[in-house]
Design a protein around this motif. Structure first.
Motif, short mmCIF file in Angstrom:
data_model
loop_
_atom_site.label_atom_id
_atom_site.label_comp_id
_atom_site.label_asym_id
_atom_site.label_seq_id
_atom_site.Cartn_x
_atom_site.Cartn_y
_atom_site.Cartn_z
N GLY A 74 3.10 17.89 -29.52
CA GLY A 74 4.03 18.44 -28.54
C GLY A 74 4.59 19.76 -29.06
O GLY A 74 4.11 20.31 -30.05
N LEU A 75 5.61 20.26 -28.39
CA LEU A 75 6.19 21.54 -28.81
C LEU A 75 6.85 21.41 -30.16
O LEU A 75 7.56 20.43 -30.40
CB LEU A 75 7.26 21.98 -27.80
CG LEU A 75 6.75 22.60 -26.52
CD1 LEU A 75 7.92 23.04 -25.67
CD2 LEU A 75 5.86 23.79 -26.82
N PRO A 76 6.64 22.40 -31.06
CA PRO A 76 7.34 22.36 -32.34
C PRO A 76 8.85 22.35 -32.13
O PRO A 76 9.35 22.93 -31.18
CB PRO A 76 6.89 23.65 -33.04
CG PRO A 76 5.61 24.01 -32.38
CD PRO A 76 5.73 23.53 -30.96
N GLU A 77 9.57 21.66 -33.01
CA GLU A 77 11.02 21.57 -32.90
C GLU A 77 11.66 22.95 -32.88
O GLU A 77 11.21 23.86 -33.56
CB GLU A 77 11.58 20.79 -34.10
CG GLU A 77 11.87 19.34 -33.80
CD GLU A 77 12.47 18.64 -35.00
OE1 GLU A 77 13.60 18.99 -35.38
OE2 GLU A 77 11.77 17.76 -35.55
N PRO A 84 7.74 31.86 -23.78
CA PRO A 84 7.47 32.22 -22.40
C PRO A 84 6.36 31.42 -21.72
O PRO A 84 5.91 31.77 -20.65
CB PRO A 84 7.04 33.69 -22.53
CG PRO A 84 6.32 33.72 -23.84
CD PRO A 84 7.03 32.73 -24.72
N LEU A 85 5.92 30.33 -22.34
CA LEU A 85 4.82 29.56 -21.77
C LEU A 85 5.30 28.79 -20.55
O LEU A 85 6.39 28.25 -20.55
CB LEU A 85 4.31 28.57 -22.83
CG LEU A 85 2.95 27.94 -22.62
CD1 LEU A 85 1.86 29.01 -22.58
CD2 LEU A 85 2.66 27.00 -23.77
N ARG A 86 4.46 28.76 -19.51
CA ARG A 86 4.85 28.02 -18.30
C ARG A 86 5.01 26.54 -18.64
O ARG A 86 4.21 25.99 -19.39
CB ARG A 86 3.80 28.20 -17.21
CG ARG A 86 3.76 29.61 -16.67
CD ARG A 86 2.95 29.68 -15.40
NE ARG A 86 1.55 29.28 -15.56
CZ ARG A 86 0.60 30.08 -16.02
NH1 ARG A 86 0.88 31.32 -16.37
NH2 ARG A 86 -0.64 29.65 -16.13
N PRO A 87 6.02 25.88 -18.06
CA PRO A 87 6.23 24.45 -18.34
C PRO A 87 4.98 23.65 -17.99
O PRO A 87 4.26 23.98 -17.06
CB PRO A 87 7.39 24.07 -17.41
CG PRO A 87 8.05 25.36 -17.07
CD PRO A 87 7.00 26.43 -17.14
N ALA A 91 1.46 19.37 -23.18
CA ALA A 91 2.03 18.06 -22.87
C ALA A 91 2.77 17.50 -24.08
O ALA A 91 2.46 17.85 -25.22
CB ALA A 91 0.91 17.12 -22.44
N PRO A 92 3.75 16.61 -23.82
CA PRO A 92 4.56 16.06 -24.93
C PRO A 92 3.75 15.46 -26.08
O PRO A 92 4.11 15.64 -27.22
CB PRO A 92 5.42 15.00 -24.23
CG PRO A 92 5.52 15.47 -22.82
CD PRO A 92 4.22 16.17 -22.51
N GLY A 93 2.65 14.76 -25.80
CA GLY A 93 1.90 14.13 -26.89
C GLY A 93 0.72 14.94 -27.38
O GLY A 93 -0.06 14.48 -28.19
N GLU A 94 0.60 16.18 -26.90
CA GLU A 94 -0.57 17.01 -27.21
C GLU A 94 -0.39 17.73 -28.55
O GLU A 94 0.68 18.22 -28.86
CB GLU A 94 -0.74 18.04 -26.09
CG GLU A 94 -1.96 18.90 -26.21
CD GLU A 94 -2.16 19.80 -25.00
OE1 GLU A 94 -3.24 20.40 -24.92
OE2 GLU A 94 -1.26 19.91 -24.16
N THR A 95 -1.46 17.78 -29.34
CA THR A 95 -1.41 18.51 -30.60
C THR A 95 -1.48 20.01 -30.31
O THR A 95 -2.29 20.46 -29.51
CB THR A 95 -2.59 18.12 -31.51
OG1 THR A 95 -2.50 16.72 -31.79
CG2 THR A 95 -2.57 18.89 -32.82
N GLY A 150 -2.54 29.15 -24.34
CA GLY A 150 -1.42 29.30 -25.27
C GLY A 150 -0.42 30.36 -24.84
O GLY A 150 -0.47 30.86 -23.71
N ALA A 151 0.48 30.68 -25.74
CA ALA A 151 1.51 31.70 -25.50
C ALA A 151 1.71 32.53 -26.75
O ALA A 151 1.46 32.07 -27.87
CB ALA A 151 2.83 31.04 -25.10
N ILE A 152 2.17 33.76 -26.55
CA ILE A 152 2.52 34.64 -27.68
C ILE A 152 3.81 35.33 -27.32
O ILE A 152 4.05 35.69 -26.17
CB ILE A 152 1.39 35.66 -27.96
CG1 ILE A 152 1.76 36.55 -29.15
CG2 ILE A 152 1.04 36.47 -26.73
CD1 ILE A 152 0.62 37.44 -29.65
N TRP A 153 4.69 35.47 -28.31
CA TRP A 153 5.93 36.20 -28.10
C TRP A 153 6.40 36.75 -29.43
O TRP A 153 5.82 36.47 -30.48
CB TRP A 153 6.99 35.32 -27.43
CG TRP A 153 7.52 34.19 -28.26
CD1 TRP A 153 8.68 34.17 -28.97
CD2 TRP A 153 6.93 32.90 -28.46
NE1 TRP A 153 8.85 32.96 -29.58
CE2 TRP A 153 7.80 32.16 -29.29
CE3 TRP A 153 5.75 32.30 -28.00
CZ2 TRP A 153 7.52 30.86 -29.68
CZ3 TRP A 153 5.47 31.00 -28.40
CH2 TRP A 153 6.35 30.29 -29.22
#
Length: 184
Positions: A74-77, A84-87, A91-95, A150-153
């Motif tokens: 899931g998303l790193p803490e 800026p990644l679209r919701p 997914a919560p359980g995705e690596t 993915g996303a980049i910022w």
């Protein structure tokens, strides 16, 4: 599938000579176990090389550019509200994997942080100097990262300068589901 750590290691090796010319070291932090990712390996190397090229260009030597790669489920803490990644993209359980390239250059003003990923956008640090624009590089970088789902910022580096952050799902998803085999 590729080992993301190995792709990042290749990009760092390709950039060492350019960094050394400015008396810059590249410190690489990788996890001990391989990070298996479905991606276009050459394109991910290109992304990391481009970020390193910018970090080298804008960093005063001598100094260090820090490159780190980490995995999370899931998303790193601590990323909520910072990206800026679209919701729903990760997914919560995705690596997923995070690559960070941090420099100690002049930094990027807040107002320009989103704009630098547009084609031909320059950072405004006084008068224009030859070779100081980021040009097409970051626009292409963003296109490649987004094609992988993915996303980049960019954020301020706590130690001064900038840190570019890339977040990639382990299973790359383009707009049509899984990333197709055709070149990006």
């Amino acid at each position: 599938a590729h080992d993301l750590g190995e792709l990042v290691r290749v990009a760092v090796a390709e950039s060492k000579l350019q960094a050394a010319a400015k008396k810059l070291d590249i410190a690489l932090e990788l996890p001990e176990s391989p990070l298996s990712i479905e991606c276009d390996g050459d394109r991910i190397i290109q992304v990391v090389e481009n970020l390193l090229g910018n970090a080298i260009k804008f960093s005063p030597g001598p100094g260090t550019i820090d490159v780190a790669t980490a995995a999370s489920v899931g998303l790193p803490e601590g990323l909520a509200g910072r990206w800026p990644l679209r919701p729903g993209k990760i997914a919560p359980g995705e690596t997923c994997f995070m690559i960070t390239v941090a420099d100690h250059g002049p930094g990027i003003p807040d107002v320009q942080k989103g704009m630098i990923f547009e084609k031909f956008r320059q950072t405004g640090h006084g008068k224009k100097m030859a070779g100081q624009g980021v040009g097409l590089g970051l626009a292409i970088t963003r296109t490649i990262v987004e094609a992988h789902g993915g996303a980049i910022w960019v954020e301020d580096n706590p130690g001064g300068g900038s840190q570019f952050i890339i977040l990639l799902p382990a299973r790359a998803k383009g707009e049509d589901g899984l990333l197709s085999s055709k070149p990006i």
